[in-house]
Design an enzyme around this catalytic site. Structure first.
Site, PDB file in Angstrom:
ATOM      1  N   PHE A 121     -24.855  53.125  25.433  1.00 13.99           N
ATOM      2  CA  PHE A 121     -25.569  54.074  24.575  1.00 13.99           C
ATOM      3  C   PHE A 121     -25.169  53.866  23.111  1.00 13.99           C
ATOM      4  O   PHE A 121     -23.994  53.836  22.779  1.00 13.99           O
ATOM      5  CB  PHE A 121     -25.260  55.515  25.006  1.00 13.99           C
ATOM      6  CG  PHE A 121     -25.933  56.538  24.126  1.00 13.99           C
ATOM      7  CD1 PHE A 121     -27.325  56.602  24.050  1.00 13.99           C
ATOM      8  CD2 PHE A 121     -25.177  57.411  23.349  1.00 13.99           C
ATOM      9  CE1 PHE A 121     -27.946  57.535  23.229  1.00 13.99           C
ATOM     10  CE2 PHE A 121     -25.801  58.345  22.522  1.00 13.99           C
ATOM     11  CZ  PHE A 121     -27.183  58.403  22.458  1.00 13.99           C
ATOM     12  N   LYS A 171     -14.508  52.458  19.482  1.00 16.40           N
ATOM     13  CA  LYS A 171     -13.987  53.816  19.651  1.00 16.40           C
ATOM     14  C   LYS A 171     -12.579  53.792  20.247  1.00 16.40           C
ATOM     15  O   LYS A 171     -11.713  54.583  19.848  1.00 16.40           O
ATOM     16  CB  LYS A 171     -14.934  54.620  20.545  1.00 16.40           C
ATOM     17  CG  LYS A 171     -14.677  56.114  20.471  1.00 16.40           C
ATOM     18  CD  LYS A 171     -15.815  56.908  21.115  1.00 16.40           C
ATOM     19  CE  LYS A 171     -15.556  58.401  20.983  1.00 16.40           C
ATOM     20  NZ  LYS A 171     -16.619  59.212  21.611  1.00 16.40           N
TER      21      LYS A 171
END
Ligand SMILES: Cc1ncc(C[n+]2csc(CCOP(=O)(O)OP(=O)(O)O)c2C)c(N)n1
Ligand SMILES: [Mg+2]
Lengths: 583, 205
Positions: A121, A171
């Site tokens: 995503f 991340k």
């Protein structure tokens, strides 16, 4: 700043904290960005660091703000965005900075390294996408690599010919922890460029050419400002009595009101400037790259002239125009070497000849047209300049333009006498640049008066940033040059497409009401006599102010060199006195 | 004309894309590109052969230097350099091939003349390995084809280049790194018979 760095030296921090700490260490006080999933850890850590984050309304805005910040201050501008759509929204701003060699660092969040390459995503290959529009880019997947990579990014952004650098941080790297030490993360000294050279042989050759020239011209480019060579260029021009023509991005680097200043060259340059270049026997190209917008047809460009090119980027040498002597290196350093070797000269014959050729152009010049009830964009811009001069704020005023006719009128009719007073997208010609870039410029130079000069088309591209101006309480004045057209497109359609105005008329909202919706005071101006008073009002107020100037709809920028034509084959303005006598 | 560049670049992911993308942006066609390890850790060596106008070399070299991953660029188109290519050729050599049962001995002979090696024998084919200048490899292929051998597969590495004799790496020196070239190596000046003259020089002549 050093306090922050001292307090956390050799402590264990998360990658996110390390990013902010490194930015603090690099002297960053302001960043422009927009949060999202893949960059949330970084946003979470922001509160611990003395950095002001400007929340933009579109990431394109963030990229132009960082750019405007860099252009106004000379420091590296920083923007950030989340992965995927956030990152792709930076693309236009990165390309804009790349083509104008603006030092900028863009930070993007990226999906976790474990899922890289899986179409997760909001995953895009942003280092792949931005490869040709950044000076360099990095993908960082480990917390340990954040500080060294970001520091290297700052070095690359500023070293040699500056440019934008993107650092994409996964991340998991933002979330992992490691020991932070700012000093240990210092990049190795910038690599020496083996092609940088201004050899003594070439220097002597240049000196010979300069001494023997009867009709020399300095072509002043963006490199003057990039290299901080303004004083050297003035000294050079004055010592040898050489007239100076500027590129669009060179405006301001040599004072427009200096007796040796000719003005802007190129597609919309004044006739005497382009004619002088065509007649010159020596061109001294200072930090400029012979863009097609300044040369016109290459085959007929400055054929009588020997050419000396002083340039930091070796790949620019002989790219468009074959030169006789190339001095590759930092302009300021090269000029410092050349200066003491040059004899003084005060041969004014050439300058006199050029000045004499201005006469005919002045008759056609629209600023010399008396007020006839019509509102011309050229008048508006010239009056903004005159108002600033009258107020003693001329060199303290930064004009940020958008792209189109108004941009060229600005270049012609606002006389820039100080460096970094014009912020404009030259190489990429990015519409929508002005409003966000002005926010960056104002944040970099809060003590300056900042004006946006934008067309009705381009203003609508990034008008959402009005809200950012209000949120940041910035006193930025906005002049919308509203001609009801994508004016520059219309002008080309008039000249080259039989006046078939295909898709160039543009409807705009009531800009005064739009400003009002943002709580920004605004005015609608239709008469020349109203211009100066409203400009003073906007400048002396304490809030942002928008002025909608309803200007002549079908006005043209002149002179104009049709693409493919020689520099001296310009289309001249129809004599405005005759034109208006008819109506 | 053909230009030959040697580029020493960082040995990191994505470096090849950066180099290839540069040629794409400049609209320069890459004729061959070889990459492999060099004498230094963390540094890959590329030999790039491309087509470009006579005066294109400066811009290509300067543009290569603009890549942050580039350590050094050498242009050897006009220099005294050894340029070699490796080629694997699979030739049909079964009983049903045009030359029938005789093909094997004839291919062996051809291979000897061209200093190619036979590296694999299969019932229906022979694999040859040949190292040399591009023109020599093309010579062998041409002879094979003109003598109506069935060339089943060809795999070429593209050219690799190295300057002859002493060559100091200026950049590596500036970086304070010792290079092999710092101790000058005297190469024997003996005319190797299998050494065709630098084919680029041939072309220019
Ligand atoms: C993002 C972008 N899209 C398209 C263009 C092409 N373009 C150049 S000038 C221009 C017209 C600009 O119109 P406006 O903003 O009203 O300014 P004006 O020329 O009327 O002063 C266009 C469409 C561009 N430069 N940038
Ligand atoms: Mg318009």
């Amino acid at each position: 700043m050093t306090d922050t760095i001292d307090a956390i030296r050799n402590t264990t921090l998360t990658g996110s904290e390390i990013l902010w700490a490194t930015l603090v260490g690099e002297g960053v006080s302001t960043v422009f960005g927009y949060p999202g999933g893949a960059i949330l850890p970084i946003y979470d850590a922001l509160r611990k660091f003395p950095i002001h984050h400007v929340l933009v309304r579109h990431e394109q805005g963030a990229s132009h703000m960082a750019d405007g910040y860099a252009r106004a201050s000379g420091k590296v501008g920083v923007c950030m965005a989340t992965s995927g759509p956030g990152a792709t929204n930076l693309v236009t701003g990165l390309a804009t900075a790349m083509l104008d060699s603006i030092p900028m660092v863009a930070i993007t969040g990226q999906v976790s390294s474990k899922v890289l390459g899986s179409d997760a995503f909001q995953e895009v290959d942003i280092t792949g996408i931005t490869l040709p529009i950044t000076k360099h880019n990095f993908l960082v997947t480990r917390a340990e690599d954040i500080a060294p990579t970001v520091r290297l990014a700052f070095q690359i952004a500023q070293d040699g010919r500056p440019g934008p650098v993107l650092v994409d941080i996964t991340k998991d790297a933002q979330q992992a922890s490691c020991i932070f030490n700012f000093e240990d993360a210092a990049p190795p000294p910038a690599r020496p460029h083996p092609m940088l050279r201004a050899e003594s042989g070439a220097i002597l050759q240049a000196i010979e050419l300069i001494k023997n020239a009867k009709k020399p011209i300095i072509l002043a480019g963006h490199g003057i400002n990039q290299s901080g060579a303004e004083a050297e260029v003035i000294a050079f021009a004055e010592r040898m009595h050489i007239p100076v023509a500027s590129t669009l991005l060179g405006l301001g680097s040599f004072p427009a009101s200096h007796p040796l200043s000719l003005g802007m060259m190129g597609m919309h340059g004044e006739s005497w400037v382009n004619n002088a270049i065509q007649e010159a026997d020596l061109l001294l190209a200072f930090g400029m790259r012979f863009d097609d917008r300044v040369t016109g047809n290459l085959a007929s460009y400055a054929q009588n002239a020997k050419k000396i090119h002083i340039e930091i980027d070796p790949s620019e040498i002989n790219k468009n125009v074959k030169v006789d002597v190339a001095l590759i290196g930092d302009l300021r350093e090269v000029l410092q070497t050349l200066l003491p070797m040059l004899p003084a000269s005060n041969d004014a014959a050439w300058l006199k000849q050029i000045n004499a050729s201005k006469g005919q152009a002045a008759v056609r010049d629209i600023v010399n047209l008396p007020d006839n009830g019509h509102l011309y964009a050229a008048h508006v811009i010239h009056d903004i300049w005159r108002e600033a001069v009258a107020a003693g704020r001329e060199t303290e005023t930064i004009i940020v333009t958008d792209v189109g006719q108004h941009q060229m009128w600005e270049a012609q009719y606002f006389r820039h006498n100080a460096p970094r007073t014009l912020v404009t997208s030259g190489g990429l010609g990015t519409m929508g640049f002005a409003l966000p870039a002005a926010i960056g410029a104002k944040m970099a130079a809060p003590e300056k008066d900042v004006w946006v000069i934008a067309g009705d088309g381009g203003f609508q591209m990034t008008a959402a940033e009005l809200s950012t101006i209000v949120q940041e309480k910035l006193h930025i004045n906005i002049a919308v040059i509203n001609n009801g057209f994508l004016g520059m497109v219309r002008q080309w359609q008039e000249a080259f497409y039989d006046k078939n105005y295909s898709c160039s008329p543009i409807l705009s909202p009531d800009f005064v009401k739009l400003a009002d919706a943002h709580g920004i005071p605004a005015a609608h101006i239709t008469q020349r006599k109203e211009v100066t008073p409203i400009v003073t009002k906007a400048r002396t107020g304490s809030t942002p102010f928008l002025i909608n100037f309803a200007v002549e709809k079908e006005d043209g920028v002149y002179p104009m060199i049709a693409p493919g034509s020689a520099l001296h084959e310009m289309v001249r303005r129809p004599n405005p006195l005759i034109e208006t006598a008819e109506d | 004309m053909l230009h030959t560049f040697i580029a020493l670049v960082d040995d990191k992911p994505g470096v090849l894309t950066r180099v290839a993308s540069l040629f794409r942006r400049l609209s320069v066609n890459i004729v061959s590109l070889t990459v492999g390890e060099s004498e230094r850790d963390g540094v890959s060596r590329m030999t790039i052969v491309c087509e470009g106008a006579e005066n294109a070399a400066h811009r290509i070299r300067a543009s290569l230097y603009k890549l942050e991953v580039t350590r050094e660029v050498d242009e050897v188109s006009r220099a005294e350099a050894v340029i070699r290519e490796l080629c694997l050729i699979k030739v049909g050599a079964g009983p049903n091939s045009p030359h029938g049962v005789h093909s094997r001995t004839q291919i062996f002979e051809l291979a000897q003349v061209f200093r190619a090696r036979v590296v694999d024998l299969a019932p229906e084919s022979i694999m040859l390995e040949m190292t040399g200048s591009a023109s020599k490899i093309e010579g062998l292929l041409q002879v094979l084809r003109e003598s109506s051998y069935e060339v089943l597969e060809v795999s070429r590495t593209g050219r690799m280049a190295m300057r002859r004799g002493h060559h100091t790496s200026k950049v590596l020196k500036a970086l304070g790194t010792k290079t092999a070239a710092e101790t000058p190596v005297a190469y024997p000046v003996r005319p190797e018979e299998d050494d065709l003259p630098n084919q680029f020089e041939e072309e220019e002549a």
